[in-house]
Design an enzyme around this catalytic site. Structure first.
Site, PDB file in Angstrom:
ATOM      1  CG  ASN A 122      25.837  84.159  25.709  1.00 32.68           C
ATOM      2  OD1 ASN A 122      25.906  82.973  26.028  1.00 32.68           O
ATOM      3  ND2 ASN A 122      25.434  84.549  24.508  1.00 32.68           N
ATOM      4  CE1 TYR A 182      33.979  77.234  24.370  1.00 35.31           C
ATOM      5  CE2 TYR A 182      34.012  75.169  25.594  1.00 35.31           C
ATOM      6  CZ  TYR A 182      33.351  76.309  25.187  1.00 35.31           C
ATOM      7  OH  TYR A 182      32.061  76.541  25.602  1.00 35.31           O
ATOM      8  CE  LYS A 242      33.563  79.288  27.447  1.00 32.39           C
ATOM      9  NZ  LYS A 242      32.787  80.563  27.554  1.00 32.39           N
ATOM     10  CG  ASP A 295      35.448  92.642  18.044  1.00 30.88           C
ATOM     11  OD1 ASP A 295      35.389  91.698  18.861  1.00 30.88           O
ATOM     12  OD2 ASP A 295      36.366  92.751  17.205  1.00 30.88           O
ATOM     13  CB  VAL A 296      33.082  91.173  23.414  1.00 30.23           C
ATOM     14  CG1 VAL A 296      31.591  91.446  23.387  1.00 30.23           C
ATOM     15  CG2 VAL A 296      33.413  89.788  22.871  1.00 30.23           C
TER      16      VAL A 296
END
Length: 258
Positions: free
Chosen positions: A95, A163, A167, A68-69
């Site tokens: 990614n 989001y 980013k 789990d990143v």
């Protein structure tokens, strides 16, 4: 090996987060096809094993490790496992990410915000930080980190505060890693993707909110175009870098949004 010298791809290794489907899976198969030893990680080991099976007859080997990143302990365990199984780390494709859906800013709550930031930003940092340390400390020193940004790192869609903010932050992270990594022979670049066909974009054909208030379908492109672009970035010698690359469906409303 002198700085910037290119290693034989048969000896090169790569880690891909979010390697159980979509862009991550396609990239894993493409790098393994080019002779890389590839490690894929994701939350579901069974889905990662499907990636391994799909690449079983390729020149390079694919291995998997569930993680789990967004969890620091899980990321530490991931890298401890990989260091026991891989001789070094040459390439990270950072990614893993989530979209968070479309929510008008006035209806957004902190739980929605944190859910996206935990993976898209915190997870990006945790994995890149561990990979950077490995690349810094290995011999020969160095490696390449490719962060998955988005067209939203340039301009937002309606209802995409979480989001888009994540980013934009990834872009700042990429620039800083790129600068700090110079002294350690670490290159860092970012690929900003628009409308790659995957599970995350399956609903695009049904219509997406547009800036004028309408809802319209949007075109997508095959994930293999993305995977081939990652391979191009990975194949560069470490004294060269694609700092930022935009790759997108030609007719998506990006230029119009900008």
């Amino acid at each position: 090996m002198a700085n910037g010298a290119k290693q034989n791809t048969a000896q090169k290794t790569a880690l891909i987060t979010g390697g159980s489907s979509g862009i991550g899976r396609a990239t894993a198969l493409t790098l393994a096809g080019a002779g890389y030893q590839v490690a894929v990680c994701g939350r579901r080991l069974e889905a990662l094993e499907e990636t391994i099976e799909m690449g079983s007859d390729l020149p390079g080997k694919i291995i998997a490790s569930a993680a789990d990143v967004s969890d620091p302990a899980s990321v530490e365990a991931l890298f401890a496992d990989l260091k026991a199984r891989l001789p070094r780390l040459d390439v990270l494709f950072n990614n893993a990410g989530v979209s968070g859906g479309s929510i008008n800013f006035g209806d957004l709550d902190f739980e929605d915000w944190r859910k996206v930031m935990d993976i898209n930003l915190d997870g990006m940092f945790l994995v890149a930080n561990q990979a950077y340390r490995w690349m810094r400390d290995q011999d020969p020193q160095g490696g390449r980190i490719v962060n998955n940004g988005s067209i939203s790192a340039h301009v937002p869609r309606p209802g995409s505060a979480c989001y888009t903010a994540s980013k934009h932050a990834v872009t700042g992270l990429t620039r800083t890693i790129s600068l700090d990594g110079r002294v350690h022979n670490i290159a860092c670049g970012q690929i900003d993707i628009g409308n790659a066909a995957s599970d995350m974009t399956a609903h695009f054909a049904k219509g997406l909110p547009q800036a004028d208030g309408s809802v319209k379908p949007e075109p997508t492109i095959n994930v293999m175009h993305i995977a081939n672009a990652i391979l191009q970035m990975a194949e560069l010698p470490l004294d060269a870098n694609i700092q930022f690359m935009n790759i997108m469906a030609r007719d998506m409303p990006f230029i119009g949004r900008g």
